[in-house]
Design a protein around this motif. Sequence first.
Motif, mmCIF file in Angstrom:
data_model
loop_
_atom_site.group_PDB
_atom_site.id
_atom_site.type_symbol
_atom_site.label_atom_id
_atom_site.label_comp_id
_atom_site.label_asym_id
_atom_site.label_seq_id
_atom_site.Cartn_x
_atom_site.Cartn_y
_atom_site.Cartn_z
ATOM 1 N N UNK A 131 44.201 43.472 36.031
ATOM 2 C CA UNK A 131 43.149 43.755 36.858
ATOM 3 C C UNK A 131 43.661 44.079 38.300
ATOM 4 N N UNK A 132 43.592 45.332 38.850
ATOM 5 C CA UNK A 132 44.103 45.433 40.118
ATOM 6 C C UNK A 132 43.425 44.309 41.204
ATOM 7 N N UNK A 133 44.414 43.944 42.098
ATOM 8 C CA UNK A 133 44.110 42.629 43.046
ATOM 9 C C UNK A 133 42.774 43.193 43.838
ATOM 10 N N UNK A 134 42.532 44.460 44.266
ATOM 11 C CA UNK A 134 41.392 44.718 45.000
ATOM 12 C C UNK A 134 40.232 44.682 44.239
ATOM 13 N N UNK A 135 40.035 44.776 42.845
ATOM 14 C CA UNK A 135 39.043 44.655 42.146
ATOM 15 C C UNK A 135 38.817 43.107 41.846
ATOM 16 N N UNK A 136 39.976 42.424 41.847
ATOM 17 C CA UNK A 136 39.649 40.932 41.629
ATOM 18 C C UNK A 136 39.370 40.376 42.911
ATOM 19 N N UNK A 137 39.454 40.820 43.992
ATOM 20 C CA UNK A 137 39.131 40.550 45.411
ATOM 21 C C UNK A 137 37.562 40.674 45.627
ATOM 22 N N UNK A 138 37.082 41.819 45.058
ATOM 23 C CA UNK A 138 35.621 42.207 45.435
ATOM 24 C C UNK A 138 35.043 41.383 44.334
ATOM 25 N N UNK A 139 35.366 41.090 43.182
ATOM 26 C CA UNK A 139 34.599 40.486 42.184
ATOM 27 C C UNK A 139 34.659 38.919 42.666
ATOM 28 N N UNK A 140 35.593 38.230 43.519
ATOM 29 C CA UNK A 140 35.553 36.823 43.829
ATOM 30 C C UNK A 140 34.485 36.658 44.850
ATOM 31 N N UNK A 141 34.122 37.778 45.550
ATOM 32 C CA UNK A 141 32.968 37.632 46.536
ATOM 33 C C UNK A 141 31.881 37.279 45.642
#
Length: 185
Positions: free
Chosen positions: A120-130
Amino acid sequence: MSVQQRKEKAREERGRLIVSAARELAEAEGWEAVTTRKLADKVEYSQPVLYSHFKNMDAIASAVALQGFDELTVALTKGVERAGLRGLADAYLEFAREHPALYQAMFVRQSELTFAVGEIPASLRAGFAVFLAAVEPHADGDPETLAELFWSSLHGLATLQAGSRLRPDLHEHRIDLLVRLITAH
């Protein structure tokens, strides 16, 4: 700067130009209008140059989507800081409304990006983390599933609103109800 470094810098700049041009074309005319021929004309490079950076249009759209995820994460974070879950919902729906072609690249078009499994790309993980951090206080033991449910509910609202399939006068009521449902124990 060495010759190799200059070449690499020029290559990266061409890649950014291609992605930016694809995004502009998609926002102006829709993704169906974004072809490698039209894109090559816009960036003033040949189609083989495009293919030396991206293997196909799906790869270009995926690169556009990654930019979008970075932007969405910023918007969601600001929304949560402003008004918690309601702010996150408002920010998500506003983003989808203001950037329809970008949203389509992120969530509707065929994509090489993996979401829930695999690399999973980091930018997707970051959005889901929010999403995850925002719903975690309201989760009974499974915050990831609750975050997925909230996200997918917002995605459904965004998609139906984009197609004018919901009563516009009930927009605020729908969001309030969704947030109440997510926060109910």
